[in-house]
Design an enzyme around this catalytic site. Sequence first.
Site, mmCIF file in Angstrom:
data_model
loop_
_atom_site.group_PDB
_atom_site.id
_atom_site.type_symbol
_atom_site.label_atom_id
_atom_site.label_comp_id
_atom_site.label_asym_id
_atom_site.label_seq_id
_atom_site.Cartn_x
_atom_site.Cartn_y
_atom_site.Cartn_z
ATOM 1 N N LYS A 37 0.752 -1.036 -0.031
ATOM 2 C CA LYS A 37 0.067 0.012 -0.019
ATOM 3 C C LYS A 37 0.930 1.232 -0.166
ATOM 4 O O LYS A 37 1.871 1.237 0.679
ATOM 5 C CB LYS A 37 -0.750 0.081 1.175
ATOM 6 C CG LYS A 37 -2.272 0.924 1.010
ATOM 7 C CD LYS A 37 -3.396 -0.019 0.383
ATOM 8 C CE LYS A 37 -4.491 0.707 -0.052
ATOM 9 N NZ LYS A 37 -5.454 -0.347 -0.395
ATOM 10 N N ASP B 142 -6.856 4.084 -4.636
ATOM 11 C CA ASP B 142 -7.645 3.836 -3.386
ATOM 12 C C ASP B 142 -8.317 5.074 -3.032
ATOM 13 O O ASP B 142 -8.451 6.139 -3.918
ATOM 14 C CB ASP B 142 -6.521 3.764 -2.332
ATOM 15 C CG ASP B 142 -7.152 3.295 -0.948
ATOM 16 O OD1 ASP B 142 -7.736 2.071 -1.094
ATOM 17 O OD2 ASP B 142 -7.290 3.814 0.188
ATOM 18 N N GLY C 205 -17.774 7.597 -3.182
ATOM 19 C CA GLY C 205 -16.699 7.662 -4.089
ATOM 20 C C GLY C 205 -16.808 6.225 -4.966
ATOM 21 O O GLY C 205 -18.028 5.936 -5.135
ATOM 22 N N ASN C 206 -15.920 6.062 -5.671
ATOM 23 C CA ASN C 206 -16.045 5.000 -6.614
ATOM 24 C C ASN C 206 -16.626 3.640 -5.973
ATOM 25 O O ASN C 206 -17.319 2.996 -6.617
ATOM 26 C CB ASN C 206 -14.434 4.756 -7.159
ATOM 27 C CG ASN C 206 -14.459 3.530 -7.935
ATOM 28 O OD1 ASN C 206 -13.870 2.439 -7.250
ATOM 29 N ND2 ASN C 206 -14.628 3.428 -9.462
ATOM 30 N N VAL C 207 -16.165 3.139 -5.023
ATOM 31 C CA VAL C 207 -16.457 2.063 -4.346
ATOM 32 C C VAL C 207 -17.984 2.168 -4.067
ATOM 33 O O VAL C 207 -18.911 1.363 -4.472
ATOM 34 C CB VAL C 207 -15.622 1.811 -2.935
ATOM 35 C CG1 VAL C 207 -16.440 0.657 -2.369
ATOM 36 C CG2 VAL C 207 -14.432 1.392 -3.487
ATOM 37 N N ALA C 208 -18.557 3.273 -3.338
ATOM 38 C CA ALA C 208 -20.110 3.287 -3.357
ATOM 39 C C ALA C 208 -20.901 3.426 -4.428
ATOM 40 O O ALA C 208 -22.060 2.840 -4.474
ATOM 41 C CB ALA C 208 -20.127 4.664 -2.597
ATOM 42 N N TRP C 209 -20.153 3.902 -5.638
ATOM 43 C CA TRP C 209 -20.940 4.092 -6.841
ATOM 44 C C TRP C 209 -21.106 2.826 -7.291
ATOM 45 O O TRP C 209 -22.150 2.351 -7.824
ATOM 46 C CB TRP C 209 -20.151 4.923 -7.815
ATOM 47 C CG TRP C 209 -20.452 4.945 -9.175
ATOM 48 C CD1 TRP C 209 -21.482 5.442 -9.696
ATOM 49 C CD2 TRP C 209 -19.691 4.381 -10.171
ATOM 50 N NE1 TRP C 209 -21.407 5.269 -11.026
ATOM 51 C CE2 TRP C 209 -20.215 4.604 -11.261
ATOM 52 C CE3 TRP C 209 -18.452 3.428 -10.310
ATOM 53 C CZ2 TRP C 209 -20.119 4.025 -12.628
ATOM 54 C CZ3 TRP C 209 -18.059 3.035 -11.245
ATOM 55 C CH2 TRP C 209 -19.113 3.278 -12.584
#
Length: 445
Positions: free
Chosen positions: A124, A164, A237-241
Amino acid sequence: MDINTIINNLEAKHPGEKEYLQAVKEVLLSVKDVYNQHPEFEKNKIIERMVEPDRIVTFRVTWLDDNGDVQNNIGYRVQFNNAIGPYKGGIRFHASVNLSILKFLGFEQTFKNALTTLPMGGAKGGSDFSPRGKSDREIMRFCQAFILGLWKNLGPDRDVPAGDIGVGGREVGYMYGMYKRLVNEHTGTFTGKGLDFGGSRIRPEATGFGALYFVQNVLARKGETLEGKTVAISGFGNVAWGAALKANELGAKVVTISGPDGYIYDPDGISGDKIDTMLELRATGEDIVEPYIEKHPNAKFFAGKKPWEQKVDIALPCATQNELNGDDAKQLIANNVQLVAEVSNMGCTPEAIDAFIEHRITYAPGKAVNAGGVATSGLEMSQNAMHLQWSAEEVDQRLHGIMNDIHHQCVKYGEEPDGYINYMKGANIAGFMKVANAMMEQGVC
Ligand code: 2IT
């Protein structure tokens, strides 16, 4: 050395690294029994070696803002473990980034990547740079300066970063562009790239889609589906989307999203064009969700609150670590939540997890639920190595198969005598055994 002594020693050695110690403790306590059944692990100090990163690179990132003023940030890459493949994991740009957070993320990534069944080690990286309110040119200059400090440590078989929090397709493009100039090779040493230069189809959607495939598996074991279920999502963000898109497609009703400013409750469901509102909110660069209600007046904004106070069937933390605490868990349990699946990394605090397990509420950890993101990064690496690009159907089908497999591994190692599936224990043991066995076979080094 027994597990508790290892934990105590680690706490003494790294005082104050609270996220890192939290992540390590969770895994070590879950694998205690299997560790005790394998004296060869103790003899070879597998755990002592596994909890320390192989290498940490720290560097100064100096760049010019739009006023021509000099700005300084700190850059990091934590190369945690490459027992099963090249270092692999995202880059986070956020004001909160520090070594404890990146060590926790790199540690988690090692086990998550092991669960994907693909040959990837864990890493990471990131910076305390805050993208909030920065211009596109400032973002570009920062990304380029970041890569100037890091490029020598990367490579397609050495270390392959991705996005990330605060790092999406745009930032990956800027970082990869500078990386490619410096090495003079187009080897795909980044994932989450644009579709025109080696990116994989479905990668932007993959974390959210994969999470919902995992949830589908959890429900299917109980003879249920997502049809008609209400879902609380945090983040935008991208993940929630991706999670909102797939939840809708599978017949669920998403009623919340959230930002650092508070959360939106939309009783009509966040579906169709409303999901695009998330993209528009992000494009402003302000990192707030309140403007959603200007476009959708039926929805309500709750300033400074978290979505976990709403009554829902399924809670999907999609924002950041420790975003759901013991009090939130109590509230969800009182409201009869059926399933909590972390899509963010370490989204729940230990108190919240304990409460869910004690009440026999199904809880699934991020390293299993959100592994579809990095799994699809692994598929991007395969496509780059083969110099070809798969169709969306092909990638989605492979992603679905991988998520089914991860669910299967969790059940195999996580089933308790009363039939409750402890997904945390299952994911930790399955990931640990794979990394431990790979380290054993490669000797003491
Ligand atoms: O937390 C994660 O798994 C990611 N940010 C994605 C990592 C990756 O290499 O795709």
